[in-house]
Design a protein around this motif. Structure first.
Motif, PDB file in Angstrom:
ATOM      1  N   LEU A  52     -10.166   4.993 -17.563  1.00 41.44           N
ATOM      2  CA  LEU A  52      -9.697   4.588 -16.347  1.00 41.44           C
ATOM      3  C   LEU A  52     -10.553   5.300 -14.990  1.00 41.44           C
ATOM      4  N   ILE A  53     -10.920   4.784 -14.298  1.00 42.09           N
ATOM      5  CA  ILE A  53     -11.819   5.145 -12.962  1.00 42.09           C
ATOM      6  C   ILE A  53     -10.655   5.771 -11.875  1.00 42.09           C
ATOM      7  N   GLU A  54      -9.914   4.888 -11.443  1.00 44.13           N
ATOM      8  CA  GLU A  54      -9.169   4.916 -10.152  1.00 44.13           C
ATOM      9  C   GLU A  54      -8.027   4.013 -10.285  1.00 44.13           C
ATOM     10  N   CYS A  55      -6.940   4.302  -9.303  1.00 46.05           N
ATOM     11  CA  CYS A  55      -6.047   3.346  -9.084  1.00 46.05           C
ATOM     12  C   CYS A  55      -6.051   3.042  -7.481  1.00 46.05           C
ATOM     13  N   ASN A  56      -5.814   1.830  -6.952  1.00 45.18           N
ATOM     14  CA  ASN A  56      -5.938   1.394  -5.691  1.00 45.18           C
ATOM     15  C   ASN A  56      -4.837   0.512  -5.155  1.00 45.18           C
ATOM     16  N   ALA A  57      -4.656   0.447  -3.987  1.00 48.12           N
ATOM     17  CA  ALA A  57      -3.708  -0.671  -3.468  1.00 48.12           C
ATOM     18  C   ALA A  57      -4.134  -1.788  -3.433  1.00 48.12           C
TER      19      ALA A  57
ATOM     20  N   CYS B 151       0.873  -1.234  -0.040  1.00 47.64           N
ATOM     21  CA  CYS B 151      -0.012  -0.081   0.055  1.00 47.64           C
ATOM     22  C   CYS B 151       0.879   1.062  -0.020  1.00 47.64           C
ATOM     23  N   ASN B 152       1.243   1.587  -1.090  1.00 44.33           N
ATOM     24  CA  ASN B 152       2.160   2.992  -1.404  1.00 44.33           C
ATOM     25  C   ASN B 152       1.269   4.111  -1.246  1.00 44.33           C
ATOM     26  N   PHE B 153       0.461   4.586  -0.156  1.00 38.16           N
ATOM     27  CA  PHE B 153      -0.613   5.507  -0.309  1.00 38.16           C
ATOM     28  C   PHE B 153      -0.137   6.875  -0.914  1.00 38.16           C
ATOM     29  N   GLU B 154       1.062   7.289  -0.658  1.00 36.06           N
ATOM     30  CA  GLU B 154       1.484   8.385  -1.066  1.00 36.06           C
ATOM     31  C   GLU B 154       1.657   8.360  -2.765  1.00 36.06           C
ATOM     32  N   MET B 155       1.916   7.407  -3.340  1.00 30.53           N
ATOM     33  CA  MET B 155       2.027   7.261  -4.932  1.00 30.53           C
ATOM     34  C   MET B 155       0.465   6.947  -5.326  1.00 30.53           C
ATOM     35  N   LEU B 156      -0.439   6.729  -4.510  1.00 35.91           N
ATOM     36  CA  LEU B 156      -1.797   6.533  -4.973  1.00 35.91           C
ATOM     37  C   LEU B 156      -2.730   7.428  -4.651  1.00 35.91           C
ATOM     38  N   ARG B 157      -2.208   8.745  -4.439  1.00 36.42           N
ATOM     39  CA  ARG B 157      -3.050   9.815  -4.366  1.00 36.42           C
ATOM     40  C   ARG B 157      -3.493  10.300  -5.830  1.00 36.42           C
ATOM     41  N   ARG B 158      -4.710  10.499  -5.733  1.00 40.44           N
ATOM     42  CA  ARG B 158      -5.031  10.993  -7.122  1.00 40.44           C
ATOM     43  C   ARG B 158      -4.517  11.814  -7.878  1.00 40.44           C
ATOM     44  N   SER B 159      -3.900  12.909  -7.078  1.00 41.69           N
ATOM     45  CA  SER B 159      -3.271  14.070  -7.574  1.00 41.69           C
ATOM     46  C   SER B 159      -1.780  13.572  -8.197  1.00 41.69           C
ATOM     47  N   ILE B 160      -1.362  12.629  -7.646  1.00 43.29           N
ATOM     48  CA  ILE B 160      -0.030  11.863  -8.083  1.00 43.29           C
ATOM     49  C   ILE B 160      -0.432  11.294  -9.414  1.00 43.29           C
TER      50      ILE B 160
ATOM     51  N   SER C  14      -2.613  10.903 -11.407  1.00 42.86           N
ATOM     52  CA  SER C  14      -3.141  11.595 -12.520  1.00 42.86           C
ATOM     53  C   SER C  14      -2.429  12.456 -13.461  1.00 42.86           C
ATOM     54  N   GLN C  15      -1.246  12.758 -12.813  1.00 46.21           N
ATOM     55  CA  GLN C  15      -0.248  13.410 -13.530  1.00 46.21           C
ATOM     56  C   GLN C  15       0.394  12.684 -14.850  1.00 46.21           C
ATOM     57  N   TYR C  16       0.239  11.301 -14.384  1.00 46.36           N
ATOM     58  CA  TYR C  16       0.672  10.242 -15.515  1.00 46.36           C
ATOM     59  C   TYR C  16      -0.426   9.741 -16.503  1.00 46.36           C
ATOM     60  N   TYR C  17      -1.675   9.420 -15.622  1.00 40.30           N
ATOM     61  CA  TYR C  17      -2.694   8.680 -16.173  1.00 40.30           C
ATOM     62  C   TYR C  17      -3.807   9.508 -16.659  1.00 40.30           C
ATOM     63  N   HIS C  18      -3.605  10.889 -16.702  1.00 41.45           N
ATOM     64  CA  HIS C  18      -4.714  11.784 -16.999  1.00 41.45           C
ATOM     65  C   HIS C  18      -5.359  11.770 -18.285  1.00 41.45           C
ATOM     66  N   PRO C  19      -4.473  11.425 -19.486  1.00 42.72           N
ATOM     67  CA  PRO C  19      -5.270  11.141 -20.578  1.00 42.72           C
ATOM     68  C   PRO C  19      -6.029   9.838 -20.843  1.00 42.72           C
ATOM     69  N   TYR C  20      -6.192   9.012 -19.829  1.00 38.73           N
ATOM     70  CA  TYR C  20      -6.748   7.814 -19.842  1.00 38.73           C
ATOM     71  C   TYR C  20      -8.042   7.765 -18.810  1.00 38.73           C
ATOM     72  N   LEU C  21      -8.253   8.914 -18.132  1.00 37.05           N
ATOM     73  CA  LEU C  21      -9.246   9.007 -17.221  1.00 37.05           C
ATOM     74  C   LEU C  21     -10.750   9.282 -17.641  1.00 37.05           C
ATOM     75  N   LEU C  22     -11.625   8.939 -16.962  1.00 31.67           N
ATOM     76  CA  LEU C  22     -12.917   9.184 -17.424  1.00 31.67           C
ATOM     77  C   LEU C  22     -13.015  10.799 -17.850  1.00 31.67           C
TER      78      LEU C  22
ATOM     79  N   GLY D 130      -5.372   8.107  -1.166  1.00 30.07           N
ATOM     80  CA  GLY D 130      -5.630   6.713  -1.201  1.00 30.07           C
ATOM     81  C   GLY D 130      -6.069   5.994  -0.087  1.00 30.07           C
ATOM     82  N   LEU D 131      -6.443   6.737   0.900  1.00 30.38           N
ATOM     83  CA  LEU D 131      -6.774   6.068   2.291  1.00 30.38           C
ATOM     84  C   LEU D 131      -8.347   6.130   2.319  1.00 30.38           C
ATOM     85  N   LYS D 132      -9.030   6.623   1.447  1.00 27.36           N
ATOM     86  CA  LYS D 132     -10.491   6.514   1.187  1.00 27.36           C
ATOM     87  C   LYS D 132     -11.094   7.196   2.325  1.00 27.36           C
TER      88      LYS D 132
END
Length: 284
Positions: free
Chosen positions: A244-249, A77-86, A88-96, A135-137
């Motif tokens: 893509l909807i989201e990423c999670n641990a 669970c790398n919660f820091e890297m699974l923040r949406r703001s993190i 999304s910097q890389y995956y934003h072209p694929y997001l809903l 990522g802690l929901k």
């Protein structure tokens, strides 16, 4: 060296017996503990302090184990890297919504009440979708009606502080949702978990979802891998358009009808590698 598994029961809307069976069939030690809604109890005596242990269960217990044990890898669970703001910097072209907006919860409430243009522009169907950055929901992502929002704000106020970061996107009608388990940057297995917006797990994942996910992972492989294992949730509409909807641990996300044998085999391999690298042991 063999990894052990700590599995928390009654966390997700799923049967954990296939996971337990897969762990047992592959010859790994395991222990099952009952879910408790808050961090409590002592678990560090369940395995040796320097053990190779993989955790599967709730966010609360994952955080407790990260603080109180030295197990490698422990909760993946790398919660820091699974923040949406993190991510999304890389995956934003694929997001809903490929143009998410990030702001504090307090600012969002103020802009919503004043009917600010930035919120109005996102509310193409009279609603916006918001979710916690973390990522802690801290609260479940949900749609907010920009004219009828008092009840929703009161609920989120009980879970979120004004200074907490949230994501704001355009709301969309949800059709079919799929979860893929990614280990070492590769898709290992997957599951459908919603059909027409309702929880309806199934082991079949259509090819358009797999193709889209593989393309995304290939495009970002050299720049972003959030953890040794994580999950990717995708949406597919009735015309087979995938986003893509989201990423999670991977340790704190339901696996539903994923192939537990494939998941355990892949996760155990990276767990052993991580443990050996940490303790500087060779593979021979």
């Amino acid at each position: 060296m063999k990894p052990s598994f700590l599995i928390e029961d009654s966390v997700f809307d799923e049967d954990i017996n296939p996971i337990i069976d897969a762990v047992r069939q592959q010859g790994f030690d395991y222990k099952v503990v009952k879910y408790q809604p808050f961090e409590s109890g002592s678990y560090k005596e369940l395995f040796p302090a320097d053990a190779c242990v993989v955790f599967y269960g709730s966010i609360n217990l994952a955080r407790q184990l990260q603080r109180e044990t030295n197990w490698i890898p422990g909760p993946i669970c790398n919660f820091e890297m699974l923040r949406r703001s993190i991510y999304s910097q890389y995956y934003h072209p694929y997001l809903l919504d490929s143009e998410p907006i990030f702001m504090t919860w307090g600012l969002f409430k103020s802009l919503l009440r004043s009917r600010a243009k930035i919120i109005q522009d996102k509310a193409t169907i009279g609603k916006v979708f918001i979710a916690p950055d973390t990522g802690l929901k801290t609260f479940t992502g949900q749609t907010i009606d920009i004219l009828d929002y008092k009840f929703d704000l009161a609920y989120i106020d009980s879970r979120c502080r004004d200074e907490n970061l949230i994501m704001v996107t355009t709301a969309a009608k949800m059709y079919h949702e799929y979860r893929l388990l990614v280990v070492d940057g590769k898709i290992i297995t997957g599951t459908r978990y919603r059909w027409d917006g309702k929880l309806d797990p199934d082991s079949f994942v259509p090819q358009p979802v797999l193709d889209y996910a593989n393309s995304m992972l290939t495009d970002t492989k050299g720049t972003f891998v959030p953890d040794i294992g994580f999950t990717l949730d995708f949406h597919m509409d009735n015309s087979n358009q995938v986003r893509l909807i989201e990423c999670n641990a991977i340790s704190v996300s339901g696996w539903y009808q994923s192939d537990a044998n494939q998941a355990i085999e892949a996760i155990s391999a990276v767990a052993i590698r991580e443990w050996r690298e940490y303790y500087n042991e060779n593979y021979n």
